[in-house]
Write an enzyme that holds these catalytic residues in place. Structure first.
Site, PDB file in Angstrom:
ATOM      1  N   CYS A   1       8.739 -14.644   3.044  1.00 53.77           N
ATOM      2  CA  CYS A   1       8.390 -13.621   4.026  1.00 53.77           C
ATOM      3  C   CYS A   1       9.621 -12.791   4.388  1.00 53.77           C
ATOM      4  CB  CYS A   1       7.757 -14.276   5.256  1.00 53.77           C
ATOM      5  SG  CYS A   1       7.129 -13.110   6.484  1.00 53.77           S
TER       6      CYS A   1
ATOM      7  N   ASP B   1      -3.381 -11.480   1.246  1.00 54.75           N
ATOM      8  CA  ASP B   1      -2.100 -11.228   1.900  1.00 54.75           C
ATOM      9  C   ASP B   1      -2.036  -9.755   2.302  1.00 54.75           C
ATOM     10  OD1 ASP B   1       0.524 -10.978   2.725  1.00 54.75           O
ATOM     11  OD2 ASP B   1       1.329 -12.235   1.109  1.00 54.75           O
TER      12      ASP B   1
ATOM     13  N   HIS C   1      -1.204 -15.326   3.554  1.00 55.68           N
ATOM     14  CA  HIS C   1       0.226 -15.152   3.810  1.00 55.68           C
ATOM     15  C   HIS C   1       0.761 -16.352   4.604  1.00 55.68           C
ATOM     16  CE1 HIS C   1       3.854 -12.602   4.324  1.00 55.68           C
ATOM     17  NE2 HIS C   1       4.000 -13.310   5.426  1.00 55.68           N
TER      18      HIS C   1
END
Length: 281
Positions: free
Chosen positions: A170, A216, A248
């Site tokens: 991330c 995502d 995600h």
């Protein structure tokens, strides 16, 4: 846990990273900004085996191999918004150390201010004055100064002959892809990235593994496919995997009670370790 105060960093050492960042900013976006999805997930349980050390003035989680042998192998671990000291990320770093015989180092580029201190899993502010956008901007500024100098200090610690790799999750994908455009690593990887552009993929010079969620919002299917097209067109070395039934954050914050989520987390980590083994052995 104890965190150090912010350190002052020199300007000259970060010039290459600044130049690359500015070039990437003008390129079309592929992975979007940090959002609610980057603050959600499940807390894992377990006993961390690493330790807290200070490198270049930055608190760092260090997981060491049990039986190191031969050429040293090192992983730069660039964490998600929860930081390297949350138990989920500690256990992941411990896994890389034990599975691949790597020295794994995760710097706290949030300087004691990870997202977990400010929001709950539903992005409801603990502090009514908390602003996610401002937090991201502040954290990016501090990380931009800390990361290159910390990288250099790690390389001094383990030597120029060690095999270095990088993985980012991330928030951290920006740094694992960025270092993949240099000669500082032999291979790189990311899972469910944020804030990447086309230039990040075209500028890569090192092999990259893309570990992706089926759903995502930050890195949707069309953008993932465009990233792969760019890697293919530019003759890059890459491996691309997508895990069905995942969202995600799956690689670091998946539901420990969901068999598919557990398998995806483990398989993603195993794939990253195997990818690094391929180029480090």
């Amino acid at each position: 846990m104890i965190f150090s105060s912010r350190a002052a960093f020199g300007f000259i050492s970060i010039l290459p990273w600044i130049s690359f960042t500015f070039a990437a900013l003008s390129s079309p976006s592929l992975a979007g900004a940090l959002s609610k999805n980057c603050t959600q997930g499940f807390r894992h349980s377990g006993a961390a085996t690493g330790k807290n050390v200070t490198i270049a003035g930055v608190q760092t989680y260090l997981a060491e191999p049990t039986h190191p042998s031969g050429t040293k192998k090192v992983i730069f671990f660039y964490s998600d918004a929860f930081g390297p000291f949350v138990i989920n990320n500690q256990l992941l770093q411990d896994y890389f150390a034990s599975r691949g015989r790597y020295y794994v180092l995760g710097l706290d580029y949030f300087f004691g201010d990870p997202i977990g201190l400010h929001v709950d899993k539903d992005l409801q502010p603990i502090d009514p004055n908390f602003n996610l956008t401002a937090w991201v901007e502040k954290s990016r500024r501090e990380a931009a100064q800390a990361v290159p100098i910390w990288n250099e200090a790690v390389k001094k610690r383990y030597g120029r002959n060690a095999k270095y790799n990088a993985v980012g999750y991330c928030f951290g994908a920006l740094y694992s892809v960025g270092i993949g455009a240099t000669d500082e690593v032999v291979a790189t990887a990311f899972a469910h990235p944020a804030e990447l552009t086309e230039a990040h993929f075209t500028n890569l010079t090192k092999p990259i593994l893309l570990s992706c969620a089926e759903t995502d919002e930050a890195f949707p299917t069309a953008d993932r496919n465009q990233a792969v097209d760019l890697l293919t067109q530019n003759n890059k070395t890459y491996h691309y995997q997508v895990f069905s039934g995942t969202e995600h954050g799956f690689a670091t914050r998946g539901d420990p009670n969901d068999p598919n989520a557990v398998w995806a987390m483990k398989e993603s980590a195993r794939s990253v370790a195997g990818w690094f083994d391929r180029f480090s052995n």
